[in-house]
Design a protein around this motif. Structure first.
Motif, short mmCIF file in Angstrom:
data_model
loop_
_atom_site.label_atom_id
_atom_site.label_comp_id
_atom_site.label_asym_id
_atom_site.label_seq_id
_atom_site.Cartn_x
_atom_site.Cartn_y
_atom_site.Cartn_z
N LEU A 1 0.85 -1.19 0.00
CA LEU A 1 0.00 0.00 0.00
C LEU A 1 0.88 1.24 0.00
N VAL A 2 0.84 2.00 -1.08
CA VAL A 2 1.72 3.14 -1.28
C VAL A 2 0.88 4.40 -1.45
N HIS A 3 1.29 5.48 -0.77
CA HIS A 3 0.59 6.76 -0.89
C HIS A 3 0.95 7.44 -2.21
N LYS A 4 -0.05 8.06 -2.80
CA LYS A 4 0.15 8.78 -4.06
C LYS A 4 -0.67 10.06 -4.05
N ASP A 5 -0.14 11.09 -4.69
CA ASP A 5 -0.90 12.32 -4.93
C ASP A 5 -1.51 12.22 -6.32
N VAL A 6 -2.83 12.46 -6.39
CA VAL A 6 -3.51 12.30 -7.68
C VAL A 6 -4.00 13.63 -8.23
N MET B 1 -4.46 18.95 -2.24
CA MET B 1 -3.90 17.79 -2.94
C MET B 1 -4.56 16.51 -2.44
N ARG B 2 -5.12 15.74 -3.34
CA ARG B 2 -5.77 14.49 -2.96
C ARG B 2 -4.72 13.40 -2.78
N THR B 3 -4.61 12.87 -1.59
CA THR B 3 -3.64 11.82 -1.27
C THR B 3 -4.37 10.49 -1.13
N THR B 4 -3.96 9.50 -1.89
CA THR B 4 -4.57 8.17 -1.85
C THR B 4 -3.53 7.13 -1.44
N ARG B 5 -4.01 5.97 -1.09
CA ARG B 5 -3.13 4.83 -0.80
C ARG B 5 -3.68 3.63 -1.53
N ALA B 6 -2.90 3.11 -2.47
CA ALA B 6 -3.36 2.02 -3.32
C ALA B 6 -2.28 0.97 -3.43
N PRO B 7 -2.65 -0.29 -3.75
CA PRO B 7 -1.64 -1.36 -3.85
C PRO B 7 -0.67 -1.14 -5.01
N SER B 8 0.58 -1.41 -4.75
CA SER B 8 1.62 -1.45 -5.78
C SER B 8 2.28 -2.81 -5.68
N PHE B 9 2.14 -3.62 -6.74
CA PHE B 9 2.60 -5.00 -6.68
C PHE B 9 4.06 -5.17 -7.06
N ARG B 10 4.71 -4.09 -7.41
CA ARG B 10 6.14 -4.12 -7.68
C ARG B 10 6.81 -2.94 -7.00
N PRO B 11 8.05 -3.09 -6.59
CA PRO B 11 8.76 -1.98 -5.94
C PRO B 11 8.85 -0.77 -6.87
N VAL B 12 8.60 0.40 -6.30
CA VAL B 12 8.75 1.66 -7.03
C VAL B 12 9.69 2.56 -6.23
N VAL B 13 10.54 3.30 -6.93
CA VAL B 13 11.47 4.19 -6.25
C VAL B 13 10.71 5.42 -5.77
N VAL B 14 11.07 5.94 -4.61
CA VAL B 14 10.45 7.14 -4.06
C VAL B 14 11.07 8.35 -4.75
N GLU B 15 10.33 8.95 -5.65
CA GLU B 15 10.87 10.03 -6.46
C GLU B 15 11.15 11.29 -5.66
N SER B 16 10.35 11.54 -4.62
CA SER B 16 10.55 12.77 -3.85
C SER B 16 11.83 12.75 -3.04
N LEU B 17 12.50 11.59 -2.95
CA LEU B 17 13.76 11.50 -2.21
C LEU B 17 14.95 11.29 -3.13
N LEU B 18 14.73 11.31 -4.45
CA LEU B 18 15.85 11.16 -5.37
C LEU B 18 16.81 12.34 -5.19
N GLY B 19 18.09 12.03 -5.17
CA GLY B 19 19.10 13.05 -4.90
C GLY B 19 19.49 13.12 -3.44
N THR C 1 0.35 13.41 3.39
CA THR C 1 1.18 13.79 2.26
C THR C 1 1.82 12.55 1.65
N ALA C 2 1.79 12.47 0.34
CA ALA C 2 2.44 11.36 -0.35
C ALA C 2 3.91 11.66 -0.60
N LYS C 3 4.25 12.95 -0.75
CA LYS C 3 5.64 13.34 -0.95
C LYS C 3 6.32 13.52 0.40
N PHE C 4 7.56 13.05 0.47
CA PHE C 4 8.30 13.14 1.72
C PHE C 4 8.63 14.60 2.02
#
Length: 937
Positions: A127-132, A236-254, A295-298
């Motif tokens: 279950l991963v948080h996302k901003d839609v 900002m609408r924040t949801t939490r939905a299943p992700s069946f494969r690992p995804v990189v956290v883009e807000s923490l890149l760098g 918040t979905a973004k860190f």
């Protein structure tokens, strides 16, 4: 290292591979059990509500358990649609989509899995948080549950809809129904503004600022202006939905993340510079951002903008951080503890003042200022801290004995008596043990001592305390039996899931258990028939008693038979007793009549039953063992030792196994058992004047014994032969070998070249000029587990057809040499396949390591590839020149993980023209390969 698990196995999260009814609440393991389903060496484990995640020494990730939310992660062959139909996985399996990353640590939330790469990337799935996207407030509201933190609270935005009222606890019932059904715009605006005020928490935040200012923390006042920034987050609408494969956290890149922890629905991440970030649910202020907006973004916790955070842990809805001491603190204090989030059950440790609305920003736990805290842990609603003196401190919910109190007092049951647990108090009951690590599950806790033993206390739901029972509570810490010396190696790490637990034991062996999967398989050509003499003697005694007391007529006592399958080449190379026995039985023509293996018990790596229908069932040499020393338990332990050199035997069997080891001449096993007995004696009472028994160390011969199966002796000295012929021969023609030694052998190891020249000299005298030489030998049972050789022996290849009429399978080494493979690398590869010895990977010659990696990749030996990658990275260090060489090698031979790590080193120095050229060349090569694949498709 080995991993032990215990507790609830409702979703198969223990990884024991047990057949069970899905979601069976009675399925549990109330004592530590070794997970044997993974060949990899596990270094860390983490658990959620119904799943587990393991990190291996090679940086691979294995998952098991509940997969309804995608926590297990899809394998390479699964698609998302198929994953949604799978409820749980009961055996650990590798997360294929992370194979290109070197994972260094893992973590788990209730329904979320996380992995940290060596480069500092954070991956999440489940279950991963996302901003839609942004959305204006709607008219009307839906009813919600006050304080709800369930999935419906994350399926819509915080804009007056269900998620808002659920998270904020705004108006519900008749008022909400009226706004929804009658479209009362006035009331809708009132509810909307009330919700926004609750989420932005302006009044609560101001009160906290005043409280903190009184304590001397003026830096928090800089956050007052942040209230204006919350308007955008609120839309900002924040949801939490299943992700069946690992995804990189883009807000923490760098940002290089080095630690991560998760609660029920929030995640905290710590960077290498000590900065703290949070994302997810925030309805109780558990993110420490000064508001209650999800918040979905860190977002960075700016409370610690000028401080270095050392550690962070998450409870269900609260967070604890260990922070480097500020200037002016006591010299003896190296760190301070901060808490925030939900505190209604005292889990913040702030006493009565922390139990109302919790805390929106971090508050220092002043009651621990006189302690140098080195570790922290958080359960669902309780917390622990560990000082450098080994003292453990508890605070929070204690209804189920989580406090670890040795006894109760009358005041505990008085009105307000529970408030004493709302501030940190010392946990008694560890005796003289010095605690070095702590961990918390939902309503229980674990503690690891310096001696490698594990203590547990709290609620024993599903036997999670590991005491062999389930139910009730443990009010004081108790040592978990049969975990730690002398029964297992010392434990080096502990961790907890919701209602299950893990312990990782030392020591990292000098070899990997490569032959463990062969234990008891029908491919074995030896049948050990054990006639348990002790059972026969017991039956004779009972028959005598019956005859003397007028009972039934005495019967002839037949011994109880157990049959174990084994491999003659392993038994013969590891034990001279078995070698002589096998040769004698073969000469006498003694074979098992039931050669198909039906109705015969076989031994797997954990000591249970297993079968392998894909393997051949050859005619089996019959070895009948009737002496008193041979029993089912001792033979099982002895076979495990011969195959893996591991001691897996209950302590009460040590004496019988030692007697068997003496009879078989297994000196190293005798030494191991003597040391285990000495450890047991140390736990028992012994007179002061009685000296402690000591035994001289005996060197292991495990690797040397098994490598003998690969070498072909130069000459006809029979003493060098294991006694059992091989059925795979690695051959090369005399002209080809002569040419290789004259032109291409400069890169090979001197001892290999000398061995080959000796073979060539002997061959020239014994065979024709076009004859073939056997360079190395092997066995089908071992090589069939390697994908390349399995396809070679069972497929429609030319080599397969040429070997159909012969008992010995011949592998043409000449064709391999044409592809650039090194003979030295081939020898090291075969030696590793048999022994698993880490020493087969060269630690001084990077070229030899690269050659071995090529062979391992060509044949399909991932464990050896990972070892080579580790060694090459050690060669690289921070040297950009070495990194450029390794990057080119990894790109050429398709090693994406090594390629990515080498590129990471080069990216830090990409101003250099030569380095930039290497990166450009690597990128061009990848682009070209991608174009070729696209064209093929």
């Amino acid at each position: 290292m080995s991993i032990y698990t215990w507790g609830s196995d409702r979703y198969g999260q223990l990884g024991l591979g047990r057949a069970q009814q899905l979601e069976d609440k009675t399925c549990l393991m109330n004592s530590p059990t070794r997970v044997s389903a993974m060949e990899a060496v596990v270094t860390q484990a983490a658990g959620g509500e119904g799943h587990s995640i393991f990190c291996t020494e090679f940086g691979d990730v294995y998952t098991v358990g509940r997969d309804k939310e995608g926590c297990v992660g899809a394998s390479a062959a699964d698609d998302e649609e198929a994953s949604t139909r799978r409820l749980c996985a009961t055996s650990p399996r590798v997360v294929a989509s992370l194979e290109e990353e070197a994972i260094v640590s893992v973590a788990a939330g209730a329904h979320t899995s996380m992995a940290l790469s060596a480069s500092g990337r954070l991956y999440v799935w489940g279950l991963v948080h996302k901003d839609v996207g942004r959305e204006e407030p709607r008219r009307g509201v839906r009813s919600g549950r006050r304080g709800s933190n369930q999935e419906d609270a994350g399926t819509e935005g915080q804009d007056g809809t269900a998620a808002t009222t659920a998270a904020a606890g705004a108006l519900t019932g008749m008022a909400a129904a009226r706004a929804r059904l009658r479209h009362d715009e006035v009331l809708s605006r009132v509810v909307q503004k009330s919700t926004e005020a609750w989420l932005k928490a302006e009044d609560d935040f101001s009160n906290e600022l005043e409280e903190l200012a009184d304590e001397g923390y003026q830096a928090y006042t800089e956050m007052r202006g942040d209230q204006q920034e919350y308007e955008g987050m609120l839309r900002m609408r924040t949801t939490r939905a299943p992700s069946f494969r690992p995804v990189v956290v883009e807000s923490l890149l760098g940002t290089k993340i080095v630690r991560v922890s998760a609660g029920y629905g929030h995640i905290m991440a710590l960077s290498d510079s000590g900065r703290l970030f949070g994302a997810g649910y925030n309805d109780r202020g558990q993110l420490g951002l000064g508001h209650r907006i999800n918040t979905a973004k860190f977002q960075q916790v700016r409370t610690f903008a000028d401080r270095r955070v050392l550690q962070v842990v998450c409870g269900q809805q609260h967070t604890i951080a260990r922070v480097e001491s500020s200037t002016g603190a006591k010299e003896s204090t190296l760190s301070e503890v901060f808490v925030w989030g939900n505190g209604v059950l005292g889990q913040l440790g702030l006493g009565r003042r922390g139990i109302s609305k919790g805390r929106l920003v971090p508050h220092r736990l002043a009651t621990l200022d006189d302690q140098n805290v080195i570790d922290i842990a958080a359960g669902a609603n309780h917390s622990l801290a560990l000082s450098d003196t080994g003292d453990v401190f508890f605070w929070g919910h204690t209804e189920y004995g989580q406090s670890g109190r040795t006894k109760s007092s009358a005041g505990d049951y008085e009105v307000g008596g529970h408030l004493k647990f709302y501030i940190p108090g010392k946990v008694e009951g560890f005796g003289s043990s010095h605690i070095k690590k702590i961990a918390c599950g939902s309503t229980f806790s674990l503690a690891l001592s310096e001696s490698g033993h594990v203590y547990s206390f709290g609620w024993n739901e599903s036997g999670v305390l590991g005491m062999g029972t389930s139910g009730r509570t443990a009010l004081s810490p108790s040592r978990i039996p049969f975990l730690g010396p002398p029964h297992t190696p010392p434990c080096v790490d502990i961790s907890c899931g919701h209602v299950h637990a893990f312990a990782v034991t030392d020591v990292r062996s000098a070899h990997l258990p490569m032959l463990r999967p062969l234990l008891g398989q029908p491919s074995g050509d030896v049948a050990l028939v054990v006639k348990d003499g002790r059972n026969r003697a017991l039956k004779s005694f009972l028959n005598d008693v019956k005859s003397k007391t007028g009972g039934a007529e005495p019967r002839k006592a037949e011994p109880v038979e157990e049959i174990f399958f084994a491999h003659s080449f392993i038994l013969a190379s590891r034990c001279e007793f078995f070698r002589d026995l096998i040769l004698h039985a073969r000469d006498a023509g003694s074979y098992l009549a039931d050669a198909d293996g039906k109705g015969v018990s076989v031994l797997d790596s954990a000591g249970g039953a297993t079968t392998d229908a894909e393997e051949d069932c050859p005619k089996k040499i019959l070895l009948e063992l009737e002496e008193r020393e041979w029993s089912k338990a001792t033979v099982r332990a002895m076979l495990i030792y011969l195959y893996t050199e591991e001691l897996i035997c209950p302590p009460h069997r040590y004496h019988a196994l030692r007697a068997l080891a003496v009879r078989l001449g297994l000196e190293h096993l005798v030494y191991i058992l003597s040391e285990a007995d000495r450890s047991l004696d140390a736990l028992a009472w012994r007179p002061i004047d009685q000296p402690e028994k000591e035994s001289d160390p005996v060197e292991s011969t495990f690797v040397r014994d098994l490598v003998k199966n690969v070498e072909v002796p130069s000459g006809a000295d029979p003493t060098n032969l294991p006694g059992v012929p091989a059925d795979v021969a690695f051959c090369i023609g005399v002209p080809e070998l002569d040419f290789y030694l004259d032109s291409k052998a400069q890169a090979d190891e001197p001892e290999v070249i000398e061995h080959l020249r000796t073979l060539l000299d002997v061959a020239k005298d014994e065979v024709d000029g076009d004859g073939r030489i056997v360079m190395y030998q092997a066995h089908k049972a071992v090589l069939r587990r390697i994908p390349y050789f399995h396809a070679l022996m069972t497929g429609d290849f030319l080599e397969s057809a040429e070997n159909t009429s012969s008992d010995t399978f011949n592998v043409d080494v000449g064709s391999l040499l044409e592809d650039g493979l090194s003979i030295s690398a081939l020898r090291r590869f075969l030696s590793f396949v048999y022994s698993g010895s880490r020493a087969q990977v060269p630690d001084e010659d990077p070229n030899a390591t690269m050659a071995l990696a090529v062979v391992a990749g060509r044949f399909g030996a991932p464990s050896l590839v990972r070892l080579c990658e580790q060694q090459l990275l050690a060669f690289v260090g921070d040297d950009e020149e070495n990194a450029a060489v390794v990057l080119e090698f990894a790109s050429r031979y398709g090693l994406p993980r090594l390629q990515r790590l080498a590129r990471k080193v080069l990216s830090d120095v990409d101003d250099d023209e030569e380095v930039s050229a290497h990166l450009a060349l690597d990128a061009a090569r990848e682009e070209g390969e991608g174009a070729v694949e696209e064209k093929k498709s």
